[in-house]
Design a protein around this motif. Structure first.
Motif, short mmCIF file in Angstrom:
data_model
loop_
_atom_site.label_atom_id
_atom_site.label_comp_id
_atom_site.label_asym_id
_atom_site.label_seq_id
_atom_site.Cartn_x
_atom_site.Cartn_y
_atom_site.Cartn_z
N LEU A 333 9.46 32.91 -26.31
CA LEU A 333 10.26 33.93 -26.99
C LEU A 333 9.53 34.23 -28.31
O LEU A 333 9.53 33.40 -29.21
CB LEU A 333 11.68 33.45 -27.25
N PRO A 334 8.87 35.37 -28.42
CA PRO A 334 7.96 35.65 -29.54
C PRO A 334 8.58 35.40 -30.92
O PRO A 334 9.65 35.92 -31.24
CB PRO A 334 7.62 37.13 -29.36
N ARG A 335 7.86 34.62 -31.72
CA ARG A 335 8.35 34.28 -33.06
C ARG A 335 8.48 35.49 -33.97
O ARG A 335 9.35 35.53 -34.83
CB ARG A 335 7.42 33.25 -33.72
N GLU A 336 7.62 36.48 -33.79
CA GLU A 336 7.66 37.65 -34.67
C GLU A 336 8.94 38.47 -34.46
O GLU A 336 9.26 39.34 -35.27
CB GLU A 336 6.43 38.54 -34.44
N HIS A 337 9.67 38.17 -33.37
CA HIS A 337 10.93 38.87 -33.10
C HIS A 337 12.11 37.89 -33.20
O HIS A 337 13.13 38.07 -32.53
CB HIS A 337 10.89 39.51 -31.71
N ARG A 338 11.95 36.89 -34.05
CA ARG A 338 12.98 35.87 -34.20
C ARG A 338 14.35 36.48 -34.49
O ARG A 338 15.36 36.09 -33.88
CB ARG A 338 12.60 34.91 -35.33
N GLU A 339 14.43 37.42 -35.41
CA GLU A 339 15.73 38.01 -35.78
C GLU A 339 16.37 38.70 -34.59
O GLU A 339 17.59 38.63 -34.40
CB GLU A 339 15.53 38.99 -36.93
N TRP A 340 15.57 39.37 -33.76
CA TRP A 340 16.08 40.05 -32.57
C TRP A 340 16.76 39.04 -31.65
O TRP A 340 17.86 39.28 -31.13
CB TRP A 340 14.92 40.74 -31.85
N PHE A 341 16.11 37.90 -31.46
CA PHE A 341 16.68 36.87 -30.57
C PHE A 341 17.91 36.20 -31.21
O PHE A 341 18.88 35.89 -30.52
CB PHE A 341 15.62 35.82 -30.23
N GLU A 342 17.87 35.99 -32.50
CA GLU A 342 19.02 35.38 -33.18
C GLU A 342 20.26 36.25 -33.03
O GLU A 342 21.37 35.74 -32.87
CB GLU A 342 18.70 35.15 -34.65
N GLN A 343 20.08 37.57 -33.08
CA GLN A 343 21.21 38.48 -32.92
C GLN A 343 21.83 38.38 -31.53
O GLN A 343 22.97 38.78 -31.31
CB GLN A 343 20.76 39.92 -33.18
N GLY A 369 -4.19 38.10 -24.90
CA GLY A 369 -5.20 39.14 -24.95
C GLY A 369 -6.51 38.73 -25.58
O GLY A 369 -7.27 39.60 -26.03
N GLY A 370 -6.80 37.42 -25.65
CA GLY A 370 -8.07 36.96 -26.20
C GLY A 370 -7.90 36.30 -27.55
O GLY A 370 -6.79 36.15 -28.06
N GLY A 371 -9.03 35.88 -28.14
CA GLY A 371 -8.99 35.13 -29.39
C GLY A 371 -8.52 35.95 -30.58
O GLY A 371 -7.96 35.40 -31.53
N ASN A 372 -8.72 37.27 -30.55
CA ASN A 372 -8.30 38.13 -31.66
C ASN A 372 -6.91 38.67 -31.37
O ASN A 372 -6.73 39.58 -30.57
CB ASN A 372 -9.30 39.29 -31.84
N TRP A 373 -5.89 38.06 -32.03
CA TRP A 373 -4.52 38.42 -31.70
C TRP A 373 -4.18 39.86 -32.07
O TRP A 373 -3.35 40.50 -31.42
CB TRP A 373 -3.54 37.46 -32.37
N LYS A 374 -4.84 40.41 -33.10
CA LYS A 374 -4.56 41.80 -33.50
C LYS A 374 -4.99 42.78 -32.42
O LYS A 374 -4.27 43.72 -32.10
CB LYS A 374 -5.26 42.11 -34.82
N LEU A 375 -6.19 42.54 -31.84
CA LEU A 375 -6.63 43.38 -30.74
C LEU A 375 -5.79 43.13 -29.49
O LEU A 375 -5.49 44.05 -28.73
CB LEU A 375 -8.11 43.11 -30.44
N GLY A 376 -5.38 41.87 -29.32
CA GLY A 376 -4.58 41.52 -28.15
C GLY A 376 -3.26 42.27 -28.10
O GLY A 376 -2.78 42.63 -27.02
N ARG A 377 -2.69 42.52 -29.25
CA ARG A 377 -1.40 43.22 -29.30
C ARG A 377 -1.50 44.65 -28.77
O ARG A 377 -0.49 45.26 -28.40
CB ARG A 377 -0.87 43.26 -30.74
N LEU A 378 -2.72 45.18 -28.69
CA LEU A 378 -2.91 46.55 -28.19
C LEU A 378 -2.89 46.61 -26.67
O LEU A 378 -2.80 47.68 -26.08
CB LEU A 378 -4.25 47.11 -28.70
N TRP A 379 -2.95 45.45 -26.02
CA TRP A 379 -2.94 45.37 -24.55
C TRP A 379 -1.51 45.27 -24.06
O TRP A 379 -0.78 44.35 -24.43
CB TRP A 379 -3.77 44.15 -24.12
N PRO A 380 -1.06 46.21 -23.21
CA PRO A 380 0.33 46.18 -22.73
C PRO A 380 0.69 44.90 -22.00
O PRO A 380 1.85 44.50 -21.97
CB PRO A 380 0.40 47.39 -21.78
N GLY A 381 -0.33 44.24 -21.41
CA GLY A 381 -0.06 43.01 -20.69
C GLY A 381 -0.02 41.78 -21.55
O GLY A 381 0.24 40.68 -21.05
N GLU A 382 -0.28 41.94 -22.85
CA GLU A 382 -0.21 40.79 -23.77
C GLU A 382 1.21 40.24 -23.76
O GLU A 382 2.18 40.99 -23.69
CB GLU A 382 -0.61 41.25 -25.18
N TRP A 383 1.33 38.91 -23.82
CA TRP A 383 2.62 38.26 -23.59
C TRP A 383 3.75 38.84 -24.43
O TRP A 383 4.80 39.23 -23.89
CB TRP A 383 2.50 36.75 -23.83
#
Length: 430
Positions: A333-343, A369-383
């Motif tokens: 459950l992605p940490r960057e969306h913690r507030e979404w999950f808490e709600q 999406g690979g070692g570079n997480w910033k580029l990985g976020r651009l891939w729709p299949g990234e977790w």
């Protein structure tokens, strides 16, 4: 239905999850019943008025009763947390995620099982001390205070490890419990013998000695703790047999067939480890295992629990033992969306930090999406992108916030697609 999985297999998985869920609930109920009895004894000791001589567990001794009451708080919390996870598992509707959630109850259940046993042992020391204070006026009050302080010191590290609810600390504490109980047996026997000797020296009336003896006869220590270690090594649990009434018995070990089946189910589902179950059998069997290491299960215990591949494969393995000393923890459950999950209810026992899995570093980087997480976020299949897209689309279809169970069911589908194991372990928080 999952691709490539037949209806019979899906039904079998669902039935297995149901049986495991019931086994967890049965274990929680059993521990809760024991804890109720221990708490009742603590309450009775706390409310008992001093004797005519003014003695009892009052004054400076009251802190020892309070110490026991403090343990009840975290034990109740662990059992409540396990029950919460079982309730969520029942509503998920996905057998794999169901079992994943049930495995999360393991550390909590193990901690509660062994913590309650230690607390019952502490109550035994308190009851014996109360009898000494009331019936042995010639006994040294100062020495008794020091004795209790020493015993509490023996228990304290294990209680702290159990109360942490951290899987590795709980496992280590549980498997080391027979040795600790052996030490506590010696302490109890010494205190009892010294008191009896003092009573004889002071020519105390027989009634007092009888009261002391009756107390120790009903003691948890007398009934459950190991005997004092013998001069020669011995093994435990040899020669289990089935007797009338469905009881497994052998070498002073007596456990019901229902208990064995419950433990077998929990072990094979990965909820409770076999070394921990072995430790519990050793303790309740009244013997100390001297000849074998913690990770080696007595043959009788293996036979009783079913000598299956699951049993043979159950060993004490931490991160290093599993070859994952450097394996990162992946938040499903992605940490960057913690507030979404808490709600949507992921707080407390259901905090997203509880839903982590260990992955090899290469696998972890691949699903992001690979070692570079910033580029990985651009891939729709990234977790993270895939999970949040699936969840938001589901909410759009239902027109409301998803429940935790609905969220976990969708997450389970993606975990299968990405071949992420549903073996959750607590991760680091904020």
């Amino acid at each position: 239905m999952r691709p490539g999985v037949g209806a019979e297999s899906v039904e079998a998985d669902a039935q297995g999850a149901l049986l495991t869920r019931q086994a967890v609930l049965d274990a929680v109920g059993e521990v809760t019943l024991s804890l109720d009895g221990v708490e009742g004894s603590l309450t009775e000791l706390a409310n008992r008025p001093p004797s005519l001589g003014g003695w009892g567990l009052t004054g400076v001794f009251a802190r020892y009763v309070e110490h026991g009451s403090h343990q009840v708080v975290w034990l109740r919390g662990a059992l409540g947390s396990a029950t919460t996870l079982v309730d969520v598992a029942a509503d998920v509707g996905d057998s794999s995620m169901d079992l994943g959630l049930l495995r999360m109850t393991g550390p909590k259940l193990q901690a509660a099982m062994f913590g309650t046993l230690l607390l019952a042992t502490w109550v035994d020391f308190l009851q014996l001390s109360d009898a000494v204070l009331r019936h042995c006026p010639m006994c040294s009050v100062e020495k008794l205070f020091v004795d209790l302080h020493r015993v509490r010191g023996l228990m304290e590290p294990t209680l702290k490890d159990l109360a942490s609810l951290e899987p590795e600390r709980v496992e280590a504490a549980a498997t080391a419990m027979p040795e600790l109980m052996g030490k506590l047996t010696q302490e109890f026997a010494t205190l009892q013998a010294e008191t009896r000797a003092t009573l004889k020296l002071g020519e105390k009336v027989i009634a007092a000695a009888q009261a002391l003896e009756m107390l120790t006869m009903i003691s948890t220590l007398r009934m459950s703790l190991p005997r004092l270690p013998p001069a020669a090594p011995m093994t435990v649990g040899m020669g289990f047999v089935m007797r009338a009434g469905g009881v497994m018995a052998g070498s002073r070990i007596v456990v019901s067939a229902e208990w064995v089946e419950m433990m077998r189910r929990l072990a094979q589902a990965g909820v409770i480890s076999l070394p921990a179950i072995s430790a519990a059998v050793r303790i309740h069997g009244g013997q100390v295992l001297m000849a074998q290491a913690h990770q080696d299960l007595p043959q009788g215990v293996r036979d009783a629990l079913g000598d299956s591949p699951e049993v043979r494969g159950m060993k004490v393995t931490g991160r290093a033992g599993a070859g994952m000393s450097e394996a990162p923890k992946h938040h499903v459950l992605p940490r960057e969306h913690r507030e979404w999950f808490e709600q949507r209810g992921f707080k407390g026992d259901m905090d997203i930090d509880q839903f982590c899995v260990r992955l090899e570093r290469a696998d972890h980087e691949a699903i992001h999406g690979g070692g570079n997480w910033k580029l990985g976020r651009l891939w729709p299949g990234e977790w993270n992108q895939r999970i949040m897209t699936a969840l938001r689309e589901a909410e759009a279809r239902t027109g409301r916030m998803l429940t935790p169970s609905e969220i976990l069911k969708l997450v389970a589908k993606n975990m299968r697609d990405y071949r992420v194991p549903m073996n959750f372990t607590p991760g680091r928080g904020r």
